[in-house]
Design an enzyme around this catalytic site. Sequence first.
Site, PDB file in Angstrom:
ATOM      1  N   ILE A  69     -76.854  -7.223  33.093  1.00 19.75           N
ATOM      2  CA  ILE A  69     -75.522  -6.671  33.281  1.00 19.75           C
ATOM      3  C   ILE A  69     -75.098  -6.705  34.738  1.00 19.75           C
ATOM      4  O   ILE A  69     -73.958  -6.992  35.071  1.00 19.75           O
ATOM      5  CB  ILE A  69     -75.458  -5.232  32.746  1.00 19.75           C
ATOM      6  CG1 ILE A  69     -75.775  -5.209  31.254  1.00 19.75           C
ATOM      7  CG2 ILE A  69     -74.085  -4.619  32.987  1.00 19.75           C
ATOM      8  CD1 ILE A  69     -74.861  -6.050  30.410  1.00 19.75           C
ATOM      9  N   GLY A  70     -76.017  -6.403  35.638  1.00 20.80           N
ATOM     10  CA  GLY A  70     -75.686  -6.382  37.056  1.00 20.80           C
ATOM     11  C   GLY A  70     -76.932  -6.250  37.896  1.00 20.80           C
ATOM     12  O   GLY A  70     -78.021  -5.935  37.403  1.00 20.80           O
ATOM     13  N   GLY A  72     -78.210  -5.371  42.252  1.00 20.31           N
ATOM     14  CA  GLY A  72     -77.839  -4.963  43.594  1.00 20.31           C
ATOM     15  C   GLY A  72     -79.061  -4.713  44.439  1.00 20.31           C
ATOM     16  O   GLY A  72     -80.181  -5.112  44.089  1.00 20.31           O
ATOM     17  N   GLY A  73     -78.832  -4.031  45.551  1.00 18.83           N
ATOM     18  CA  GLY A  73     -79.912  -3.817  46.501  1.00 18.83           C
ATOM     19  C   GLY A  73     -81.035  -2.951  45.979  1.00 18.83           C
ATOM     20  O   GLY A  73     -82.166  -3.046  46.457  1.00 18.83           O
ATOM     21  N   MET A  74     -80.740  -2.086  44.983  1.00 24.26           N
ATOM     22  CA  MET A  74     -81.762  -1.172  44.491  1.00 24.26           C
ATOM     23  C   MET A  74     -82.425  -1.652  43.217  1.00 24.26           C
ATOM     24  O   MET A  74     -83.405  -1.071  42.781  1.00 24.26           O
ATOM     25  CB  MET A  74     -81.168   0.217  44.264  1.00 24.26           C
ATOM     26  CG  MET A  74     -80.796   0.922  45.546  1.00 24.26           C
ATOM     27  SD  MET A  74     -80.545   2.679  45.241  1.00 24.26           S
ATOM     28  CE  MET A  74     -79.264   2.607  44.008  1.00 24.26           C
ATOM     29  N   VAL A  77     -79.758  -4.084  36.225  1.00 23.44           N
ATOM     30  CA  VAL A  77     -79.421  -3.333  35.019  1.00 23.44           C
ATOM     31  C   VAL A  77     -79.350  -4.311  33.852  1.00 23.44           C
ATOM     32  O   VAL A  77     -78.683  -5.350  33.944  1.00 23.44           O
ATOM     33  CB  VAL A  77     -78.077  -2.590  35.161  1.00 23.44           C
ATOM     34  CG1 VAL A  77     -77.776  -1.794  33.890  1.00 23.44           C
ATOM     35  CG2 VAL A  77     -78.091  -1.670  36.366  1.00 23.44           C
ATOM     36  N   LYS A  92     -82.031   0.542  33.851  1.00 17.65           N
ATOM     37  CA  LYS A  92     -82.036   0.302  35.290  1.00 17.65           C
ATOM     38  C   LYS A  92     -83.472   0.077  35.728  1.00 17.65           C
ATOM     39  O   LYS A  92     -84.335   0.933  35.505  1.00 17.65           O
ATOM     40  CB  LYS A  92     -81.471   1.498  36.058  1.00 17.65           C
ATOM     41  CG  LYS A  92     -79.975   1.660  35.994  1.00 17.65           C
ATOM     42  CD  LYS A  92     -79.538   2.792  36.922  1.00 17.65           C
ATOM     43  CE  LYS A  92     -78.034   2.944  36.949  1.00 17.65           C
ATOM     44  NZ  LYS A  92     -77.609   4.026  37.889  1.00 17.65           N
ATOM     45  N   ASP A 190     -71.140  12.298  44.664  1.00 17.55           N
ATOM     46  CA  ASP A 190     -70.484  10.990  44.621  1.00 17.55           C
ATOM     47  C   ASP A 190     -69.666  10.846  43.345  1.00 17.55           C
ATOM     48  O   ASP A 190     -69.679   9.800  42.694  1.00 17.55           O
ATOM     49  CB  ASP A 190     -71.514   9.863  44.730  1.00 17.55           C
ATOM     50  CG  ASP A 190     -70.876   8.515  45.083  1.00 17.55           C
ATOM     51  OD1 ASP A 190     -69.750   8.509  45.623  1.00 17.55           O
ATOM     52  OD2 ASP A 190     -71.505   7.479  44.820  1.00 17.55           O
TER      53      ASP A 190
END
Length: 351
Positions: A69-70, A72-74, A77, A92, A190
């Site tokens: 799905i996606g 990133g830096g961490m 997913v 995740k 957030d």
Amino acid sequence: MKELQAAAYEESLDRGGSQVGHPFEEIYPETAQTIRLLKGAFAEPLADAEQNSVDLPASIGRFQVQELIGQGGMGVVYRAIDPDGQGPVAIKVSRCDATIDRRVRRRIAREAIAASTLDHPGIVPVVEVGSSPETGHAIYLVMDWCEAGDLGKWMRYQSKSIDCCTVAAIGTQIAQAAEHAHRNGIVHRDLKPANILLFPKHDTSAKTGLPWTLRITDFGVSHLGDQEFSDTSSGLIVGTPLYMAPEQAMNLSSATEPCVDIFAIGAILYHLLTGEAPFAADSYPGVLLRLQQGQPDPVSSIRPDVDKDLEAVCMKCLQAEPANRYRSAAELAADLNRYLDGVSITLRPVS
């Protein structure tokens, strides 16, 4: 109370004592297991050979992976299927290698512990926390799959102004979920449209007819009331500028208190009503400058048809001084419910 007990349990693990028969493990076995797993996983980074794989795994634990799905830096997913009949889930998978610093690894741990502590229909739960050979023994978090997307995406596709009752209903659900987190010692820090997921429901609200239930997600920068997980001492500004309270922008001690979430809910209400965030600017420094200068333009100056009571609720949330905002998310939710019921709110409308 549960969060305080979890913090004490975590501290006892840090001291290295035997945890056999610990009262917290007997009362909250699943949360205790999560904390133990995270403590072990983030003690040392993974070896270089176990860093991120670009291949789509066939499965992660018992879950059958369908698509990426996606990323990133961490971490990444995935969308996956639970073979036990629970339907699709989101997984995740964290990056825990030597290229990821301790703060990022702590963010992953914070999200897992916070979500496993909370139990509320307005908060996306972590269904499972695990470690699997398919992920290089990195930690993975399994959460409910949201087909409808997030509030931010829904807002971008609105071709006309959102009616006031819909805005009030959205704000009520967010505030009620935030209040539950606050009562358990957790401040999200957030809250923004992208972190509010929309879960379709079959029955609609009698007041608003909303076709979905809103649930808060991503507790990665939440404050859990303990120093180990706090970012304020590092000089790091935590949050998203468009929805950030002034005390967050200035990194004050009050940036870890519930008042920052109340400000963020007000910013979301403002964006829903006017079509733009309250301190929108062309650049990140521009947003922070506007934020530090004071109050945003009144809602009615942008959209005159908004009810004065709802504008008053929104603008109270956005007060620069935390003491001038609602004292709790529960009070905010109560005023929004009064508005939906056609009852006078506790505030005087703005002049």
